[in-house]
Design an enzyme around this catalytic site. Structure first.
Site, PDB file in Angstrom:
ATOM      1  N   TYR A 142     -10.160  -2.420  -1.373  1.00 32.14           N
ATOM      2  CA  TYR A 142     -10.570  -1.201  -1.218  1.00 32.14           C
ATOM      3  C   TYR A 142     -11.703  -0.890  -2.279  1.00 32.14           C
ATOM      4  CZ  TYR A 142      -7.028  -0.062   2.251  1.00 32.14           C
ATOM      5  OH  TYR A 142      -6.187   0.204   3.281  1.00 32.14           O
ATOM      6  N   LYS A 193      -0.878 -13.320   2.210  1.00 36.37           N
ATOM      7  CA  LYS A 193      -1.555 -13.978   3.117  1.00 36.37           C
ATOM      8  C   LYS A 193      -2.142 -15.402   2.398  1.00 36.37           C
ATOM      9  CE  LYS A 193      -2.563 -14.347   7.675  1.00 36.37           C
ATOM     10  NZ  LYS A 193      -1.554 -14.498   8.713  1.00 36.37           N
ATOM     11  N   ASP A 225       1.951 -10.770   8.358  1.00 39.30           N
ATOM     12  CA  ASP A 225       2.256 -10.737   9.630  1.00 39.30           C
ATOM     13  C   ASP A 225       3.606 -10.725   9.928  1.00 39.30           C
ATOM     14  OD1 ASP A 225       1.579 -13.174   8.747  1.00 39.30           O
ATOM     15  OD2 ASP A 225       0.750 -13.985  10.515  1.00 39.30           O
ATOM     16  N   ASP A 249      -0.852  -0.399   2.212  1.00 37.27           N
ATOM     17  CA  ASP A 249      -1.246   0.549   2.660  1.00 37.27           C
ATOM     18  C   ASP A 249      -0.416   0.588   4.155  1.00 37.27           C
ATOM     19  OD1 ASP A 249      -2.475   2.916   3.638  1.00 37.27           O
ATOM     20  OD2 ASP A 249      -4.633   2.073   3.412  1.00 37.27           O
ATOM     21  N   ASP A 253       3.493   2.505   5.601  1.00 38.67           N
ATOM     22  CA  ASP A 253       3.431   3.580   6.377  1.00 38.67           C
ATOM     23  C   ASP A 253       4.518   2.936   7.697  1.00 38.67           C
ATOM     24  OD1 ASP A 253       1.862   5.299   5.360  1.00 38.67           O
ATOM     25  OD2 ASP A 253       0.567   5.785   6.987  1.00 38.67           O
TER      26      ASP A 253
END
Ligand code: NAD
Length: 359
Positions: A142, A193, A225, A249, A253
């Site tokens: 970001y 990852k 994943d 992020d 959620d």
């Protein structure tokens, strides 16, 4: 007797109602556990725009920086939606987080037995879930440079962002994760990852290197994943989930939805030094503001996080959490949680019941 100074940011919408409940409870629980709290209410968001024209007045930021901890309800409202971006309430919140250098976002996800039916997942999958997502908040893709959009001579457009972490950025968030794992059940799962991304390989190496400082913590690594899948398949396997900004992020959620109820979720944002910021995950709920309909429990649980993490008052934090469990077990519900056979209460009556449960 220890005493602590709390900057209180009630903000907008339902903010003042849920803040009043949290403050009453904090005053009582402090007395019960032999410490004192002083509160310094400051404007932020729309309330600050109304008072000063700015969503984060300099005086509010400096009061936050000088406090032992900051407790925030929520900001925002439709009356501010047409203001220029920099003048909106949300900009005040972003400026507050960056002004306090809060790089670690903590979201606990704990299933309350009385609310198990509120989840979209089956009871046998989610009962007993008690995990903490630790998300890096100020780095990663970001914020990484270079980023932008370019158009080639042939007219082909390209957009790009850069996922970057330095070793010191990884170390400081990893330390938050390890310290929490020590306080909890001693398990830390780092999510990356590393099979594809160089930045994740560095992340994994730094986490492994830090593990030697924490012999009591059992460290595992998981690709993002797989973590996304495991969170809904068998969420009880996780205790502390440590991850970067983008993965965090998404996973925070996903993890939050295990509980099925936004009115129940607290969070904390921490920096290297200086006070932490404790706030519910939900927004200012303008649709129900001023009607005594708000669920104050996420705010009360945020106050409990403040006591535990910000002020190191574990016993007082546990008392508040026990009071929340007790009122739910009594079948008291605000509108957002209402279910058959339960008793509907407003925000203030929920606050009264919590006070009674505190004893
Ligand atoms: P919201 O979380 O405020 O509301 C979503 C829905 O959940 C609404 O129906 C609301 O009534 C309900 N709800 C939320 N919290 C509740 C509570 N404690 N008790 C009972 N019901 C509750 O999200 P939104 O409607 O998308 O946003 C409203 C405003 O809040 C916007 O201005 C937005 O920018 C702001 N916002 C602020 C924060 C923050 O302060 N951290 C976070 C999210 C949204």
């Amino acid at each position: 007797m220890s005493s602590y100074h709390i900057t209180l940011l009630a903000g907008d919408g339902i903010g003042p109602e849920i803040t009043a409940v949290a403050r009453r409870l904090l005053e009582v629980v402090a007395q019960q556990h032999n410490f004192s709290l002083s509160f310094d209410p400051q404007p932020v968001g729309g309330a600050a725009i109304d008072a000063t024209g700015e969503p984060l007045p300099a005086s509010t930021l400096s009061a936050c920086r000088g406090a032992d901890a900051v407790l925030l309800a929520a900001i925002g409202g439709p009356q501010y939606d047409n203001l220029p971006r920099a003048k909106r309430p949300e900009s005040g919140l972003l400026a507050l987080r960056s002004g306090m250098e809060l790089f670690a976002n903590l979201r606990p996800v704990k299933i309350v037995p009385a609310l198990i039916g509120a989840s979209t997942l089956r009871e046998e999958v989610i009962s007993g879930v008690d995990l903490m997502v630790v998300r890096e908040l100020t780095g990663g893709i970001y914020f990484g440079q270079p980023k932008g959009r370019v158009t080639s001579e042939s007219g082909e457009e390209r957009g790009f962002n850069t996922m970057t972490y330095s070793s010191s950025e990884i170390d400081r968030i990893a330390r938050v994760g390890f310290d929490l794992a020590v306080q909890r059940s001693g398990r830390l799962c780092s999510v990356d990852k590393a099979n594809v991304l160089d930045v994740s390989q560095l992340w994994r190496e730094r986490v492994d290197a830090m593990a030697s400082d924490y012999s009591g913590v059992e460290v595992s690594h998981m690709y993002v994943d797989n973590a996304a899948m495991q969170l809904v398949r068998a969420p009880r396997q996780f205790d502390v989930l440590l991850t970067g900004n983008l993965f965090g992020d998404i996973l925070s959620d996903e993890a939050a939805m295990l509980t099925g109820s936004i009115g129940m979720l607290p969070s904390a944002s921490l920096g290297s030094e200086g006070p932490g910021l404790f706030e519910p995950v939900h927004g200012s709920a303008p649709d129900i503001a001023g009607q005594d309909k708000a669920n104050p429990l996420a705010m009360v649980l945020s106050a409990a996080m403040m006591l535990r993490i910000g002020l190191k008052q574990e016993a007082a934090a546990a008392s508040l959490e026990k009071a929340v469990d007790a009122v739910l077990a009594q079948g008291l519900r605000t509108g957002d949680l209402m279910a058959e056979g339960c008793t509907a209460v407003g925000c203030q009556a929920m606050g009264d019941a919590l006070l009674k449960a505190l004893g």
